[in-house]
Design an enzyme around this catalytic site. Sequence first.
Site, PDB file in Angstrom:
ATOM      1  N   ARG A 176     -12.881   0.062  -5.713  1.00 38.96           N
ATOM      2  CA  ARG A 176     -12.422  -0.057  -4.329  1.00 38.96           C
ATOM      3  C   ARG A 176     -11.802   1.264  -3.866  1.00 38.96           C
ATOM      4  NH1 ARG A 176     -10.365  -3.212  -0.130  1.00 38.96           N
ATOM      5  NH2 ARG A 176      -8.347  -2.357   0.335  1.00 38.96           N
ATOM      6  N   CYS A 191       0.817  -1.189   0.000  1.00 39.01           N
ATOM      7  CA  CYS A 191       0.000   0.000   0.000  1.00 39.01           C
ATOM      8  C   CYS A 191       0.864   1.257   0.000  1.00 39.01           C
ATOM      9  CB  CYS A 191      -0.812  -0.078   1.286  1.00 39.01           C
ATOM     10  SG  CYS A 191      -1.794   1.316   1.544  1.00 39.01           S
TER      11      CYS A 191
END
Length: 484
Positions: free
Chosen positions: A405, A306
């Site tokens: 998302r 991430c």
Amino acid sequence: MGKFVDKVRGAPVALTFRDLILLPGLSEVEPGEIDVRTRVSTSHELNIPLVSSPMDTVTEAEMAIALARQGGLGVLHRNCTIEEEVEMARRVKRAESFIIRDVITIRPDQTVGEAIEIMQHHDISGLPVVDEGGRLVGIVTARDVRFTDPRLRVSDVMTAEVITVGEGITLEEAKRILQKHRIEKLPVVDEKGGLKGLITVKDIMLRGRFPNAVRDEEGRLLCAAAVSPFDLKRAVKLDKWVDVLVIDVAHFHNRNCMEATKKLLKHVGADVVVGNIGTYKAAEDAITQLDGIAGFRVGIGSGSICITMELLKAGSPTLFATAQVADAVSDYGADLPIIADGGIRSPGDVALALALGASCAMMGNVFAGCREAPGELVTIGGRYFKRYRGMASPSARERRHAIDRYHSKGIAEGVEGLVPYRGDVASVVAEFVAGLRAAMGYAGARNITELREKARIAMLTEAGAREAAPHSIYLPSQEPFRSP
Ligand code: XMP
């Protein structure tokens, strides 16, 4: 002082897994006696608190089957068509059960060639033969069709005299009948001869091989699947197959996501876990505004792939987020399990998350390295790796199915790379569970509820965090994957 300075001074410390440790406490149990059973959602229990991430390099049917057999849960990814995700769920549900309900059948007028093709495609060794009205008229097995002319009709080679049982059959009775007649398959029929299910020796043997597996009331493995809150069609189709639907967005605390989820909740029967969230306020809003949710998925920006926190300076590290959400759940007296998600690397990380209020730990990186994760092994310099990518990484975004998302348009919030190969899920789970029990033993807790109540936490300084890792020694086997 001005309000902006106060904002800085009053800022909470968003602690991470690297900042905290569990303090040793008086232990009255040995690690082997420690109970690690938990819940993943309001109505589903797990035998181990481990869940795999819905990511296309982590959880497809094979991972979900392997993890459920070990007592955990796989969450199928949604970076695929609705049909593909439903097919994955069906595979998990068909993997084992006492009575298979979704039976693959053939008609008597089909050919032997077709029977062979169907058996090979589904990797099964026999097919009940049913007429147009769904009545059982025979059974055809791999043995019947071997060395047989593929142009023959199924009715020419099938066994027409089939031993069958009714719905009320028990496991013990089924075992006795299978053994007595030395048969592998036992069709379940109603009074009119209509096929209602199938019992197989293979499934009965699997029950014995995986005693820790988590199963639904029909003996099928538990299964969860990720959905977008805006994809009601997908949710409704998956609802027929899965036990838990996981709302899969990077920032659930968003008016549109919450409104869409409110609608979705009215159309599905499975438990619905919502996330990801990272703050007390997000949990509070979900608890007070969404009727019927069954749990939270918590943590924003800690995932190993991430870059949200680095790139956008927004996020809520998983451990900090877990404590925030757990406080809200407790303040509101809500019965909602928490899945801590992102940045979990070791059994100790799992123990910390549980100590701060989580019921389960979700891992992407760790499970991506397993044999059962999608994708081939990659060899570099004599060492084995598997590919792992963030769902907002450039190549995952190209598949587009899970692009909603993330709200950001045109910005990749994830990276892709390689993780070391770890072997099969069973050995990774065994290592994590042994480690978790040892950590709980240090904290003096005999189960997860006690861990939450008893665990005392201490904060490390940066120097302490460095001392906690191996130091002053050259570790060639770990290069270049040492965590900083
Ligand atoms: P680990 O640390 O186990 O974390 O690899 C897995 C979790 O990371 C989240 N995830 C992402 N987060 N960009 C993000 O900001 C991404 O591309 C991405 N892909 C996955 C997700 O919550 C997962 O369970």
